[in-house]
Design a protein around this motif. Structure first.
Motif, mmCIF file in Angstrom:
data_model
loop_
_atom_site.group_PDB
_atom_site.id
_atom_site.type_symbol
_atom_site.label_atom_id
_atom_site.label_comp_id
_atom_site.label_asym_id
_atom_site.label_seq_id
_atom_site.Cartn_x
_atom_site.Cartn_y
_atom_site.Cartn_z
ATOM 1 N N VAL A 66 -20.562 -11.825 9.977
ATOM 2 C CA VAL A 66 -19.382 -11.460 10.765
ATOM 3 C C VAL A 66 -18.453 -10.675 9.845
ATOM 4 O O VAL A 66 -18.228 -11.066 8.696
ATOM 5 N N THR A 67 -17.906 -9.580 10.371
ATOM 6 C CA THR A 67 -17.032 -8.750 9.552
ATOM 7 C C THR A 67 -15.650 -9.373 9.387
ATOM 8 O O THR A 67 -15.143 -10.037 10.284
ATOM 9 N N ASP A 68 -15.064 -9.143 8.211
ATOM 10 C CA ASP A 68 -13.703 -9.616 7.954
ATOM 11 C C ASP A 68 -12.708 -8.493 8.270
ATOM 12 O O ASP A 68 -13.092 -7.456 8.829
ATOM 13 N N ALA A 69 -11.451 -8.661 7.896
ATOM 14 C CA ALA A 69 -10.405 -7.685 8.214
ATOM 15 C C ALA A 69 -10.682 -6.306 7.614
ATOM 16 O O ALA A 69 -10.251 -5.287 8.158
ATOM 17 N N SER A 70 -11.429 -6.259 6.507
ATOM 18 C CA SER A 70 -11.749 -4.971 5.888
ATOM 19 C C SER A 70 -13.059 -4.390 6.407
ATOM 20 O O SER A 70 -13.511 -3.362 5.931
ATOM 21 N N GLY A 71 -13.680 -5.069 7.393
ATOM 22 C CA GLY A 71 -14.947 -4.602 7.957
ATOM 23 C C GLY A 71 -16.165 -5.067 7.174
ATOM 24 O O GLY A 71 -17.291 -4.737 7.525
ATOM 25 N N LYS A 72 -15.945 -5.868 6.134
ATOM 26 C CA LYS A 72 -17.055 -6.298 5.280
ATOM 27 C C LYS A 72 -17.818 -7.468 5.913
ATOM 28 O O LYS A 72 -17.225 -8.394 6.447
ATOM 29 N N TYR A 73 -19.148 -7.382 5.818
ATOM 30 C CA TYR A 73 -20.005 -8.483 6.250
ATOM 31 C C TYR A 73 -20.921 -8.880 5.104
ATOM 32 O O TYR A 73 -21.180 -8.088 4.195
#
Length: 158
Positions: A66-73
């Motif tokens: 699942v991506t975080d606020a920065s779009g990182k998964y």
């Protein structure tokens, strides 16, 4: 005679140790680390589900993130194979994967009805797709990647 007896005991113990070591294996799947950034139109997307589905069913196990606020998964494998368990946060087995990325938001008016206990029939056309809908299907997404041995950084700009 005593020295020969000790030598035989030592060799027996050594052979048993080598046999045991050769038969044992890690209880974990051999997984490779996978991470990346998901953007839509160049902007990072938070809360998107990223799923890696093996292109060949015998090749691997599905990985999710699942991506975080920065779009990182970061991918993890959630099921076992051949009695081996995945290491938490360890990625997926090396191989080729079809990828889906989705984030569906329920419109406020429908959510209010659901919160009030009112049954609402599911209608995909009324959902808000923060990621274009085609990316939620492995047959339509057009996203296919190869995970290789070692660390993998796989970004997606949709």
């Amino acid at each position: 005679m005593i020295q020969t007896h000790h030598t035989i005991q030592y060799l027996t113990l050594l052979a048993g140790t080598l046999i045991f070591a050769g038969c044992s294996q890690s209880p974990y799947l051999g997984t490779e680390y996978v991470e990346g950034i998901v953007t839509v139109g160049g902007s990072p997307i938070e809360g998107a589900n990223v799923t890696f589905i093996p292109a060949e069913s015998a090749q691997g196990i599905t990985g999710i993130g699942v991506t975080d606020a920065s779009g990182k998964y970061q991918l993890t494998t959630v099921s076992s194979r051949d009695g081996l368990k995945p290491r938490h946060g360890a990625g997926v087995v090396a191989g080729v994967y079809n990828v889906t990325i989705e984030k569906v938001e329920i419109p406020a008016d429908i959510q209010a009805k659901l919160n009030a206990g009112i049954k609402v029939p599911y209608d995909p056309s009324k959902m808000n797709y923060a990621v274009p809908r085609k990316y939620s299907s492995p047959e339509q997404s057009g996203l296919q990647v190869e995970v290789v041995s070692g660390s993998n950084t796989i970004p997606f700009d949709l």
